[in-house]
Write an enzyme that holds these catalytic residues in place. Structure first.
Site, PDB file in Angstrom:
ATOM      1  NE  ARG A   1     -42.251  27.965  36.385  1.00 19.57           N
ATOM      2  CZ  ARG A   1     -42.014  26.841  35.769  1.00 19.57           C
ATOM      3  NH1 ARG A   1     -40.771  26.502  35.449  1.00 19.57           N
ATOM      4  NH2 ARG A   1     -42.981  26.009  35.464  1.00 19.57           N
TER       5      ARG A   1
ATOM      6  CB  THR B   1     -35.329  20.273  35.352  1.00 17.74           C
ATOM      7  OG1 THR B   1     -36.491  20.696  34.651  1.00 17.74           O
ATOM      8  CG2 THR B   1     -35.278  20.988  36.687  1.00 17.74           C
TER       9      THR B   1
ATOM     10  CB  THR C   1     -36.151  24.103  34.534  1.00 15.56           C
ATOM     11  OG1 THR C   1     -36.773  23.352  33.505  1.00 15.56           O
ATOM     12  CG2 THR C   1     -37.015  25.319  34.845  1.00 15.56           C
TER      13      THR C   1
ATOM     14  CD  GLU D   1     -39.985  26.406  32.369  1.00 11.72           C
ATOM     15  OE1 GLU D   1     -40.500  25.374  32.829  1.00 11.72           O
ATOM     16  OE2 GLU D   1     -38.798  26.491  32.082  1.00 11.72           O
TER      17      GLU D   1
ATOM     18  CB  SER E   1     -42.588  25.074  38.793  1.00 12.21           C
ATOM     19  OG  SER E   1     -41.457  24.238  38.909  1.00 12.21           O
ATOM     20  CB  SER E   2     -43.256  19.660  39.723  1.00 11.39           C
ATOM     21  OG  SER E   2     -44.505  19.550  39.102  1.00 11.39           O
TER      22      SER E   2
END
Length: 584
Positions: free
Chosen positions: A116, A403, A421, A441, A468-469
């Site tokens: 991430r 994404t 993403t 992001e 995040s999901s």
């Protein structure tokens, strides 16, 4: 809804769909019969393969992974190849200018890597507040350098390859180098998204690459070459990911971020040099006879998936079948999970996320008891899970429309589930001279800093990873063997997309293509959302009779799923997009 039948037919001439048919008898033994395709969408046929399989968002990317698997590469080797090709053919969704989560199964151990993006060292909680102290408008924050986080995807790919790769690093990068040099045809999806895009042309490098001189997006079938990206990949092939995080490429990234004329960022060379991938213990839980595993925080995805599935486990979903009754339970479970997600989940390096409590069987049972089978609860409140150490009020929502998801199984039964993403479509609308787009992001953080006098868990902080999901998922069967690899793009809707697909595969015994193509449904602790243009529209009245506020919305999932059956591998690539599931 978009129809992909003509596009798929064109692929047969490329030889990309050669393994998409399974013998009828074997297929019937492996999976349930397929119902009719959802309204307004051309049905795809499930892919099949004997040894290995890739399900990805573009046929050229899937073919690159298939090529690597055929050469004896591992699932991780194939994932590197797929991701780098996606950077070219699906640039709006992912790439080395963004971040990713990977879940990996080696037949014995489940591991996850957190690539991430992180906030620069100079980032402060007030980053997305305007001069009046109020949150900025979304696209005022997105477009430009302010929204760009330190990219993590390439470090993740390198770390995964170092641990689990079989083929040389240069070999797995070669398909993307070749495609960048020789060019590829602009797909209908890329052309359509460029046509709708409002901000990308403001970046001179992106405008020259994606658009004609008259401002029109390059037409479907136009051969698009990216020599700058080819050179970037050659450098990375020779020198590793260090060549991205230091040196000329890093200088290019920083100059692009800080040089935006109206909305510059503050990323430095030190921010890039200091980026690290986090190896995290996979978050695993049981569902009926299965074990479901995925990413722990800072992703809220798997945590919410497991909470929803835990509530659904109290019901006999197999007897319900797709329809209003099942949607009622999925939506009510979703309200409860999304309420907890908003309050408790953020980067665990900054917030003590009560993962153990949120997934505690007793706690989930108590949450399930709140669901009335005959009436919607409306707005759910967060719970009070055990083992809780902090109480921070979080209210932000990850978007992540830009994404993609990759599912891969290799011939040794090892698997990769990777969601990747650059956040919004085309990210920050900044393209480097090195040939790739940069993420936005940081707008996955909360724009506000406090709520009701309490600091928001997902507020911006230096070095922090935004919530995040994304929910890359791997499912094991009752004997601990690989059963399914699932994931999807779709922002905060990802959680509901993955839940729907898991219910389709595990409860309704559908093949992964049919499960992916089921109408998308659920609730994010607001209205019950049904996918417009599908048979779900016919369930609206029955749900409203139970007190649901129902909204019909477009839900453009991109589910990629692979299921292991006695007859071999069966794969599905969401018919809403242009992906395929192919193998050897």
């Amino acid at each position: 809804m978009t129809t992909h039948s003509a596009f798929r037919q064109s692929l047969f001439g490329l030889g990309l769909l050669a393994s998409l048919s399974m013998p009828a008898a074997a297929f019937a033994q492996a999976v349930a019969p397929a119902p009719e395709a959802p309204t307004g969408r051309a049905a795809k046929t499930a892919g099949s393969a004997a040894k290995d399989m890739v399900a990805a968002a573009n046929p050229l990317a899937a073919q690159a992974g298939r090529e690597i698997l055929a050469a004896g590469g591992s699932a991780v080797d194939a994932a590197v190849a797929v991701q780098l090709v996606l950077n070219l053919v699906e640039p709006q969704s992912s790439g080395i200018g963004g971040g990713a989560f990977m879940v990996f199964w080696d037949g014995k151990t489940m591991t996850s890597l957190d690539g991430r993006e992180t906030a620069p060292a100079a980032a402060k909680p007030e980053r997305f507040l305007g001069p009046d102290g109020k949150p900025m408008k979304f696209y005022d924050a997105v477009v430009g350098g302010r929204s760009v986080g330190v990219p993590g995807t390439l470090r993740l790919l390198e770390a995964a390859h170092r641990n689990w790769g079989k083929l040389p690093w240069r070999q797995v990068i070669e398909p993307a180098i070749r495609l960048a040099e020789e060019g590829f045809a602009v797909s209908p999806r890329l052309n359509g998204l460029l046509t709708q895009e409002k901000y990308l042309q403001n970046d001179p490098i992106a405008r020259a690459y994606f658009y004609e001189a008259d401002g029109k997006p390059k037409a479907v079938g136009t051969v698009l070459k990216n020599p700058a990206f080819a050179q970037t990949l050659r450098t990375i092939a020779d020198k590793g990911a260090d060549a991205f995080y230091t040196g000329e490429i890093a200088q290019d990234i920083v100059a692009t971020v800080t040089g935006h004329p109206t909305n510059p960022g503050d990323m430095t060379l030190e921010d890039l040099k200091g980026y690290k991938v986090q190896e995290r213990e996979a978050l695993c839980g049981t569902y009926r006879t299965y074990r479901i595993c995925g990413m722990a925080p800072p992703s809220s995805g798997q945590l919410a998936v497991q909470q929803i599935m835990g509530i659904l486990e109290t019901q006999d979903l197999a007897s319900m079948k797709p329809g209003p009754e099942a949607v009622h339970w999925i939506a009510e479970a979703g309200r409860l999970a999304y309420a907890d997600r908003a309050l408790f989940v953020a980067d665990p390096a900054f917030v003590n996320v009560p993962v153990k409590g949120l997934t505690d069987p007793g706690y989930i049972k108590s949450r399930a008891a709140l669901v009335d089978p005959n009436k919607s609860m409306g707005k759910a409140k967060p719970g009070d899970p055990p083992f809780q150490k902090t109480f921070l009020w979080g209210s932000s929502d990850g978007i992540e429309y830009g994404t993609s998801h990759i599912s891969i199984v290799d011939r040794n039964g090892h698997a990769v589930s990777m969601t990747t993403t650059i956040e919004d479509g085309f990210g920050a609308r900044l393209m480097t001279k090195s040939g790739f787009l940069l993420n936005n992001e940081l707008t996955d953080f909360s724009f506000a800093t406090t709520e009701d006098g309490k600091p928001i868990a997902n507020r911006v902080e230096a070095g922090k990873r935004p919530r995040s999901s994304m929910a890359p998922t791997i499912v094991l069967d009752s004997s601990g063997k690989l059963h399914a690899v699932v994931g999807s793009p779709g922002g905060s809707l990802i959680i509901n997309y993955v839940v729907k697909t898991l219910v389709g595969i595990l409860d309704w015994k559908l093949d992964p293509q049919v499960a992916a193509d089921l109408p998308n449904v659920g609730s994010r602790n607001g209205p019950t959302e049904l996918e417009a243009g599908t048979e779900a529209e016919g369930w609206k009245a029955a749900l409203e009779a139970k007190g649901h506020e129902v909204k019909l919305i477009d839900q453009n999932s991109g589910i990629h799923a692979i299921v292991v059956t006695p007859a071999g591998l069966v794969g599905g690539a969401d018919s809403r997009r242009e992906g395929v599931a192919i193998g050897n």
